[in-house]
Design an enzyme around this catalytic site. Sequence first.
Site, short mmCIF file in Angstrom:
data_model
loop_
_atom_site.label_atom_id
_atom_site.label_comp_id
_atom_site.label_asym_id
_atom_site.label_seq_id
_atom_site.Cartn_x
_atom_site.Cartn_y
_atom_site.Cartn_z
N LEU A 75 0.79 -1.23 0.00
CA LEU A 75 0.00 0.00 0.00
C LEU A 75 0.82 1.28 0.00
CD1 LEU A 75 -2.87 -1.08 2.43
CD2 LEU A 75 -2.68 -1.47 -0.03
N CYS A 76 2.16 1.18 0.01
CA CYS A 76 2.99 2.38 -0.15
C CYS A 76 3.00 2.77 -1.62
CB CYS A 76 4.43 2.13 0.29
SG CYS A 76 4.68 2.28 2.05
N HIS A 77 2.92 4.07 -1.87
CA HIS A 77 2.99 4.56 -3.24
C HIS A 77 4.44 4.51 -3.73
CE1 HIS A 77 -0.76 6.37 -1.80
NE2 HIS A 77 -1.13 6.39 -3.07
N MET A 111 8.14 6.27 5.24
CA MET A 111 8.44 4.86 5.03
C MET A 111 9.75 4.68 4.26
SD MET A 111 6.26 3.38 6.81
CE MET A 111 6.89 1.76 6.42
N GLU A 112 10.05 5.61 3.36
CA GLU A 112 11.30 5.53 2.61
C GLU A 112 12.50 5.75 3.53
OE1 GLU A 112 8.12 5.60 -0.17
OE2 GLU A 112 8.46 6.84 1.58
N ASP A 126 25.12 -7.79 8.19
CA ASP A 126 25.57 -8.79 7.22
C ASP A 126 27.06 -8.68 6.94
OD1 ASP A 126 25.20 -10.89 5.19
OD2 ASP A 126 25.66 -9.26 3.80
#
Length: 156
Positions: A75-77, A111-112, A126
């Site tokens: 649902l993120c654009h 969100m980005e 890692d």
Amino acid sequence: MSQLTHLDDSGAAHMVDVGGKPATERLARAGGTIRMSAEALAAIKAGDAPKGDVLGTARIAGIMAAKKTGELIPLCHPLALDAVDVAFEFGEREIAVTATASLTGKTGVEMEALTAASVALLTIYDMAKALDKGMVIEGLRLLEKRGGKSGHWIAK
């Protein structure tokens, strides 16, 4: 209309329509830390980690992740980001990661920024796990957001 913007009246998830919103300048900063042994931190600082340039690789991974957020988070654009920056600060036994994302657009970039910070932290893990398998990633959170209807917000 539901109070949650990603749910319709029946409770089904949907992507929010931002088509009618005006484009504004938007910025978000997010960050977190990774705690590790003194030996692992020293190797990262010196550029002596077995897998190579830990922070350079983590920076690129974070930037790439921000650009892929719309593919990773439902649902993120998908956004045409103007800039993404990933910065590192050394502590006594940790590295703090801060990611900043910005654009001029119709929806925010929180969100980005969060995705960039989290993937940068995961990449540090890692790249350095041969030195310290007990590293701890913690404190991932939004630090600041600017733009849009809700204005300017800074974490306390």
